[in-house]
Design a protein around this motif. Structure first.
Motif, short mmCIF file in Angstrom:
data_model
loop_
_atom_site.label_atom_id
_atom_site.label_comp_id
_atom_site.label_asym_id
_atom_site.label_seq_id
_atom_site.Cartn_x
_atom_site.Cartn_y
_atom_site.Cartn_z
N GLU A 11 -7.80 -2.10 7.21
CA GLU A 11 -7.84 -2.70 5.89
C GLU A 11 -9.12 -2.26 5.19
OE1 GLU A 11 -6.17 -6.73 4.13
OE2 GLU A 11 -7.86 -7.09 5.45
N LEU A 12 -8.94 -1.77 3.98
CA LEU A 12 -10.08 -1.34 3.16
C LEU A 12 -10.31 -2.39 2.08
CD1 LEU A 12 -12.14 0.82 2.13
CD2 LEU A 12 -10.25 1.77 0.79
N ALA A 13 -11.55 -2.88 1.98
CA ALA A 13 -11.87 -3.87 0.94
C ALA A 13 -12.86 -3.27 -0.03
CB ALA A 13 -12.47 -5.11 1.60
N GLY A 70 -9.77 -4.80 -4.37
CA GLY A 70 -9.06 -5.73 -3.49
C GLY A 70 -9.04 -5.26 -2.05
N TYR A 71 -8.10 -5.79 -1.31
CA TYR A 71 -7.97 -5.50 0.13
C TYR A 71 -6.69 -4.69 0.34
CZ TYR A 71 -11.65 -8.76 1.52
OH TYR A 71 -12.86 -9.38 1.71
N THR A 72 -6.83 -3.48 0.86
CA THR A 72 -5.69 -2.59 0.96
C THR A 72 -5.41 -2.16 2.40
OG1 THR A 72 -6.13 -1.74 -1.26
CG2 THR A 72 -4.72 -0.40 0.16
N ARG A 73 -4.17 -2.34 2.81
CA ARG A 73 -3.70 -1.81 4.09
C ARG A 73 -2.83 -0.59 3.81
NH1 ARG A 73 -0.52 -6.39 6.71
NH2 ARG A 73 -0.05 -6.86 4.53
#
Lengths: 345, 345, 345, 345
Positions: B259-261, B265-268
């Protein structure tokens, strides 16, 4: 500007609106009416407003708008009366259980040029509104398929069910409105199937407790709805919109978001168990939107026509179940022009 | 015990099975046949097996079982031939696009007392199997409503679509089988709606790319299916089963779960983009289950009848779209007894 | 019973408490004081209370309790004065930046037998409280390791930082208190490391913006804290407690919980970007707890001693950074008995 | 090109590598050696290789590379011997428990110009590799703080612990390597605290079962590590990297990702309960990377120096616990230049 409110009906949902009105800096709760003296008294005491009869509120010069939270079978009459009295009206859904009665009522509202907003609270949920915004921004491209799962923690009393107009008019009606809101296009056909899986008493009362619905629009968009009157895990309210460039969904809401991990796995608490705690913020935004519409003179939204269309969809679903076929919405509405309705907003 | 295999068809799915067979300590890949010499050669080279014609495999004493991965229109004939030759048969779905042809084929398999397993790979997905186990353990009580969302990352070539029998027989057929597997009860009626939203060329080929289906059982259980030939976010494969005591669902699978924040936002990452990587483990378990059935002499599962019923559901869906009504499955099957089918296992 | 409040300080946090007081049916906001006339006026106007000087509030018979939200360097003096005047006191953290000054102040509170509650708002967050409940119920067995990640969306102005007492006393102090709250045992040693990674101006002001802390208790329990003055993804506030039988954690909170899926992956919105929206409910519960303590005559909690211990932990962290060693808390407190503090509640 | 392998040690981890080698199309497993005849026989039988003594493998012309999976106290000697014999070497960590012995060994490897890769399997986990890629692409800006939580489902036998070199050299060593891998900069100081919370027998054996570590680099970057020998919920392996522009993290992995919802909440299954199932893919990628290095003639990575540095960090942690202070890594390494190590890759 301050909007001076009269509250008609001080039951469960009436109290929710009383709180929303009194928390809003642009509104004042002037009077409350309820056939049950005690209910009216409780609201009057808590929020410092007067108790009046409905008739008195109808004639009150110090009241600009009313919120109608009385039993459903009084809604249409009250809308007509208050519309003629020049009051702005916010009415809990549904306007009436009968499509023709609603049409007649809306005709009078139109003639009087009054303001009528119908209480589809979910349009004001911050999460669903954020989804709509993502769609409007084009982030998922063209909307193609809407998937709604909506389950109540438990069934209401059978007495309530008997007066409710049936699950499609009482429960699915919210999902019909959300389907329109998310599709952004009027629904053309309705297919539905229904059964009794939760409580035989519901079946004996002539209703269903588990239903599935498929909707299609003229351009070929789809929506599906899955409803149950039972969900052990809480108030299950999910919407997902799939489009040509992506999809957007709203997660379920829970009052506490912790996670317990042990040998049995990873457990998060159940969802909200009640629509009022789930939609607290939605109710506040709903009244605020009504006030803003009065302030700016813009049309109330969702309108009486939105209420009528959702009811017509429910009526079409009933026919579909009874006749085992896809029902055209126009069969119910008689080709009512949807041009002043607001599927999107 | 070692099961000696002949592989009929060395295309994409044939290679998947070749790998599954050669990785299984109880199996041996003896021979491969393919009209395309190069395809057969590639498999023979990689796994050290011989190349033979289908006819030669049919007569080979050193082959106990065949895996049929040839084009669909050859399946029924091959099943009949190999059944008569006393070989155990694993056949990729569908047996045929025509319900009557499948019935005739299964009659011969029955007469010969042969073993026929049909390739509904999703029944062997570890996540869906774990769901079924949760249901069998009674953890969600009585199954009430199954919700399936199944979307492909992209549409196959129109040439393929033309030969596919249409989206219901080609794509939804997997979901029909999963609905049966999860419901644990035969489906009684099918309602479907379909449209072309992804690619007009699909419509020109006489097919649809976006479909919704509602299924009901005799006891009033529901299933809904939502299919699209397009999903920008990957291979979307979700199943949820709601019951009287709870619900169980399988999450989508992604190859990398980070997960990249950041300020956005927070992206999977997106999901698997291909059914072969999504169902890698399912394919291995599928062949392993076939071998176990041969070893123990127990019936192959899913059976030919399971294949027939899924096809009948697809046929019913087509009729429902064409006629705008709920179609009884018995209209298609002619009241075929479902007693030897295996909705659950 | 109605608790009549005087509010000292009508700045940002003062307004938060004004709202909490006026929303609480057991409380009344009687007067507000602020050196800035305009700030006091805004609160007085919004909530219909009087404006008074601090001295006037001190002598007011119609005030039972005060909420101290003035600058930190006035806290200890005000606590002493209002304690002597017999008013119940809620004071924002910290009581003072100097451990000895706090000790002297608390001595006077003890002598006067007054009520003093210190504003560690996070103890009242519904999610952290739910974690504590899970621990108290024994669901994770014996607490072993607490992991706290706490990051601000952005650094405060350097002017603020200069007066703040440094990151350990200003920011980490909340995490020290949460570590005690979750560990349920007093902390014995503190090891810390600190650096400037976010803004060189913070380093020039003699402070750090990125710190790590390890804490240990006498029985060998651990806590780690990771702090940064920068987080592009919002107000990052996570706590996890690992125990002998399991673990419990609180997820981050976001204002809107939707998910957008597309070719770039699955994206949820950023977190709350401000402590006031993140901890809205905590502030309401905090004042409510203070009122309940007054109503029932039970000790205020967290107490002045809790405030002192958290400050001592900050002081120990500073020493650890400066001296590159694990610092015993008793070096700072002089062996102050922790018996009346409340790590758990 | 085909790399011809000899496997030294056919125990648990040896079998993992045997499988990885035989599944790799560029590799061939020629021989296996193990003091336990049965263990060697099992591998030889399953993968069709010969059984030889270590000495025979040392002299075998048909072997290019060895994988050392023998007990730790034999590693350094074997590396030296096979290095002199001109074989490429993949050695399980650690090279030795003693820093000086490792230095001496690496000196010989350097002199011989041989290839030595050390088995830090986590660098090859797809999820951690994807994190590293996100960092390398600059998506989180400058790395600032790394947070590692690493917990075993249960403690190994005390007999193993006695020979293990202690938790820092046996368990935390992986996390030290991951901290370097993610920080992308050499670690300058180590602070650690340790206790016995899981099993007193571990304490009696002179070791700890619960440790916390803080690391800092010359430029002020931080890492924290939290280790426990017990986690009821499975093999807990989380890494999070916070940077100037964002953060990236890897979620825990579970064999089955379903969710059960009922009145008790929403439950997902426990995590993998074993490092071999958790890191299956990592082991395959690890051997594949080793083979690629041999094929391209590029340096093996992680190198012997990476192994040495991780061991030195463990040694520094032990000193930090014993002396209650932050320990400079240079105190242990004697200022060993890190220029040929590979924190990033």
């Amino acid at each position: 500007m301050t909007v001076r409110f009269g509250l008609l009906g001080a039951g469960r949902i009436g109290k929710v609106h009383a709180k929303a009105i009194t928390s809003n800096p642009k509104a004042q709760l002037v009077a409350v009416a309820d056939a049950m003296e005690q209910a009216a008294g409780a609201v009057a005491h808590q929020y410092g407003c007067t108790i009046r009869t409905i008739e008195a509120i109808l004639r009150s010069d110090d009241i600009d708008a009313v919120v109608i939270c009385t039993p459903t079978d009084t809604h249409a009459d009250l809308i007509e009366q208050f519309s003629r009295a020049g009051k702005a009206i916010f009415c809990e859904k549904p306007i009436d259980l009968d499509v023709e009665r609603v049409k007649a009522c809306l005709k009078i509202v139109d003639q009087e040029g009054g303001t009528l907003m119908v209480g589809f609270n979910r349009r004001f949920d911050p999460h669903f509104q954020a989804m709509r915004k993502v769609i409007d921004e084009g982030q998922i491209g063209e909307v193609e398929m809407v998937t709604i799962v909506s389950r109540d923690p438990g069934a209401p009393p059978v007495d309530y069910i008997k007066r409710s107009g049936g699950i499609f008019r009482d429960m699915t009606i919210h999902d019909f409105d959300m389907a329109r809101y998310m599709l952004g296009e009027e629904i053309d056909t309705v297919s539905a199937q229904a059964s009794v899986l939760v409580d035989p008493a519901i079946g004996e009362a002539g209703d269903y407790d588990s239903v599935s619905v498929m909707l299609s629009t003229a351009s070929g968009k789809h929506a599906t709805i899955s409803n149950s009157r039972r969900a052990t895990y809480g108030y299950d309210q999910r919407i997902e919109v799939h489009g040509s460039k992506g999809a957007v969904s709203a997660e379920n809401q829970r009052p506490v978001s912790i996670e317990l991990a042990n040998a049995g796995g990873y457990t998060r608490p159940p969802l909200h168990d009640f629509f009022m705690t789930r939609y607290t913020e939605a109710y506040a935004r709903e009244i605020s939107t009504f006030i803003d519409a009065l302030e700016t003179g813009s049309p109330a939204n969702p309108s009486g026509l939105d209420g009528l269309i959702a009811l017509a969809l429910a009526e079409a679903a009933v026919r579909s179940v009874n006749e085992g076929r896809a029902v055209k919405v126009s069969e119910v509405t008689g080709g009512l022009a949807g041009n002043s309705a607001s599927p999107r907003q």
